[in-house]
Design a protein around this motif. Structure first.
Motif, PDB file in Angstrom:
ATOM      1  N   ILE A  18       0.836  -1.205   0.000  1.00  0.00           N
ATOM      2  CA  ILE A  18       0.000   0.000   0.000  1.00  0.00           C
ATOM      3  C   ILE A  18       0.866   1.248   0.000  1.00  0.00           C
ATOM      4  N   THR A  19       1.938   1.236   0.795  1.00  0.00           N
ATOM      5  CA  THR A  19       2.800   2.424   0.865  1.00  0.00           C
ATOM      6  C   THR A  19       3.558   2.650  -0.437  1.00  0.00           C
ATOM      7  N   ILE A  20       4.021   1.570  -1.072  1.00  0.00           N
ATOM      8  CA  ILE A  20       4.719   1.726  -2.350  1.00  0.00           C
ATOM      9  C   ILE A  20       3.759   2.252  -3.414  1.00  0.00           C
ATOM     10  N   PHE A 289      -3.971  -7.291  -4.755  1.00  0.00           N
ATOM     11  CA  PHE A 289      -3.480  -6.197  -5.601  1.00  0.00           C
ATOM     12  C   PHE A 289      -2.205  -5.601  -5.006  1.00  0.00           C
ATOM     13  N   PHE A 290      -2.194  -5.386  -3.690  1.00  0.00           N
ATOM     14  CA  PHE A 290      -1.061  -4.736  -3.034  1.00  0.00           C
ATOM     15  C   PHE A 290       0.090  -5.698  -2.756  1.00  0.00           C
ATOM     16  N   GLU A 291      -0.198  -7.003  -2.712  1.00  0.00           N
ATOM     17  CA  GLU A 291       0.880  -7.972  -2.535  1.00  0.00           C
ATOM     18  C   GLU A 291       1.888  -7.872  -3.676  1.00  0.00           C
ATOM     19  N   ILE A 300      10.058  -2.108  -7.580  1.00  0.00           N
ATOM     20  CA  ILE A 300       8.945  -1.443  -8.258  1.00  0.00           C
ATOM     21  C   ILE A 300       9.034   0.070  -8.084  1.00  0.00           C
ATOM     22  N   TYR A 301       9.480   0.518  -6.917  1.00  0.00           N
ATOM     23  CA  TYR A 301       9.634   1.957  -6.710  1.00  0.00           C
ATOM     24  C   TYR A 301      10.670   2.533  -7.677  1.00  0.00           C
ATOM     25  N   VAL A 302      11.799   1.841  -7.814  1.00  0.00           N
ATOM     26  CA  VAL A 302      12.844   2.292  -8.743  1.00  0.00           C
ATOM     27  C   VAL A 302      12.334   2.230 -10.178  1.00  0.00           C
ATOM     28  N   PHE A 351      -0.854   5.277 -13.979  1.00  0.00           N
ATOM     29  CA  PHE A 351       0.583   5.012 -13.854  1.00  0.00           C
ATOM     30  C   PHE A 351       0.837   3.957 -12.775  1.00  0.00           C
ATOM     31  N   VAL A 352       0.092   4.032 -11.683  1.00  0.00           N
ATOM     32  CA  VAL A 352       0.182   3.004 -10.645  1.00  0.00           C
ATOM     33  C   VAL A 352      -0.189   1.642 -11.220  1.00  0.00           C
ATOM     34  N   LEU A 353      -1.252   1.592 -12.016  1.00  0.00           N
ATOM     35  CA  LEU A 353      -1.699   0.335 -12.606  1.00  0.00           C
ATOM     36  C   LEU A 353      -0.659  -0.228 -13.576  1.00  0.00           C
ATOM     37  N   LEU A 354       0.035   0.645 -14.289  1.00  0.00           N
ATOM     38  CA  LEU A 354       1.099   0.194 -15.184  1.00  0.00           C
ATOM     39  C   LEU A 354       2.190  -0.523 -14.393  1.00  0.00           C
ATOM     40  N   ASN A 355       2.590   0.067 -13.287  1.00  0.00           N
ATOM     41  CA  ASN A 355       3.625  -0.550 -12.458  1.00  0.00           C
ATOM     42  C   ASN A 355       3.111  -1.814 -11.773  1.00  0.00           C
ATOM     43  N   TRP A 356       1.823  -1.782 -11.400  1.00  0.00           N
ATOM     44  CA  TRP A 356       1.230  -2.980 -10.796  1.00  0.00           C
ATOM     45  C   TRP A 356       1.261  -4.146 -11.780  1.00  0.00           C
ATOM     46  N   ALA A 357       0.972  -3.885 -13.040  1.00  0.00           N
ATOM     47  CA  ALA A 357       0.946  -4.956 -14.042  1.00  0.00           C
ATOM     48  C   ALA A 357       2.304  -5.643 -14.131  1.00  0.00           C
ATOM     49  N   ILE A 358       3.367  -4.847 -14.086  1.00  0.00           N
ATOM     50  CA  ILE A 358       4.713  -5.423 -14.122  1.00  0.00           C
ATOM     51  C   ILE A 358       4.981  -6.202 -12.834  1.00  0.00           C
TER      52      ILE A 358
END
Length: 371
Positions: A18-20, A289-291, A300-302, A351-358
């Motif tokens: 959640i924080t990321i 989702f957050f896992e 993922i942050y980088v 943009f969050v969803l893009l990173n989540w997909a990866i």
């Protein structure tokens, strides 16, 4: 860390995720001129929901540090120290590399050392992790709470005597950063770097609080007792932070002692809520989702930072002008439909969803990239 481990609470990974996700959300609006209001930081003194995201991550990092150091039995050894130091250096250098990559892309200067920012989010995580982990191996744990108090009280005295609550260059934090780092190597916000050198002191105390909470959690096996401890710690720290805020305002940019107390307190209470929802009540489907963020958080942050830089510098021809992909998508697609601020929020969510997909692909393949 593997979320299937029976030694871990699933809520820990979910809160980390959640924080990321929150950090990526607030760092990547469609337009900085139209940031959705709830996603703004306090300009100086004060506290907004957005101000909780980064300190929540550091609080969880403290808990994770306790869990990871158990394999050394909290005994100092050369291999353990070298591993901690190596990880600290790697995370710090990744932060430097992100700052370098941004300057390279925006200014096309392959050697921008005259203006590269030395500190930042990753660098703060590195320094606080390294210091906290070494302290945990060198000092008996019963003395760590006293060290936390000493760090916070000493820092408060420094703020009071050094004009530390002034939002200008007369602030002692600004003076030290400009003297050691130089203006060109700092984040420019009234000459105050929000991840500066002196404000690293209370940040270390912040992670150590998380470490102590991790100890209190892991020394009991009953899940309900863990929950009770989290709520008790959260209530005490939050109450103490608000009570002391009359003399020491909340301030994220200088990481004031009350900011440490209240964010750790709220972080503990939020983790307790997640433990109750996920680990006790068993409502887990929503948390998957957050896992995906939580099992590979720093990677993922980088990744998000790199993607954001690329979307900001790669240009295409739009309405006869060279425009970045970010602006094409925001101004050409989202803003006309949702408006200024809502369009900016929509871009951030996508943009969050893009990173989540990866992250989800890595999660499904059980690929855990440790930094």
């Amino acid at each position: 860390m593997n979320v299937t481990s029976n030694k871990r609470l699933l809520a820990l990974d979910v809160m980390r995720g959640i924080t990321i996700a929150g950090m990526i959300l607030v760092n990547n609006p469609g337009s900085w001129g139209y940031v959705y209001f709830p996603l703004k930081h306090a300009q100086w003194n004060g506290l907004t929901p957005t101000d909780l995201i980064f300190p929540f991550f550091m609080f969880i990092m403290g808990i994770s540090t306790y869990i990871s150091l158990r394999k050394y039995n909290f005994t100092f050894s050369t291999p353990a120290a070298l591993k901690i130091i190596k990880r600290t250096i790697v995370i710090f250098l990744i932060g430097i590399a992100i700052n370098w990559f941004a300057l390279l892309c925006y200014y096309h200067d392959p050697l921008p050392f005259a203006q590269i920012r030395v500190l930042g989010v990753m660098q703060r995580l590195a320094l606080c992790y390294g210091a906290s982990a070494l302290i945990a191996l060198l000092i008996k744990h019963k003395y760590i709470p006293y060290l936390i108090v000493a760090l916070l009280v000493g820092y408060f005295i420094l703020l009071i005597t050094g004009n530390g609550f002034a939002y200008n260059e007369t602030n002692i934090l600004s003076i030290v950063d400009r003297s050691i780092l130089g203006d060109a190597h700092m984040y420019q916000d009234n000459h105050i770097d929000p991840e500066g050198l002196l404000s690293t002191i209370p940040s270390i105390a912040h992670v150590l609080i998380g470490f102590c909470v991790g100890k209190l959690l892991m020394e009991v096996k009953d899940i309900r007792e863990k929950l009770e401890r989290l709520f008790l710690i959260g209530t005490i720290l939050t109450f103490a932070g608000f009570l002391l805020s009359y003399g020491c305002p909340f301030n994220k940019k200088i990481w004031s002692p009350t900011f440490v107390l209240v964010t750790c307190g709220l972080g503990s209470s939020f983790l307790a809520l997640l433990v109750w929802i996920i680990d006790i009540k068993g409502y887990k489907k929503w948390s998957r989702f957050f896992e995906s963020f939580g099992v590979n958080p720093l990677f993922i942050y980088v990744l998000a930072d790199v993607l954001a830089i690329l979307l900001g510098v790669i240009t295409v021809t739009y309405q006869g002008e060279n425009t970045s992909l970010q602006q094409v998508f925001y101004a050409g697609v989202l803003q006309p439909v949702f408006g200024n601020e809502s369009g900016s929020l929509a871009y951030a969510i996508l943009f969050v969803l893009l990173n989540w997909a990866i992250g989800y692909i890595l999660y499904k393949k059980k690929i855990y990239i440790k930094i």
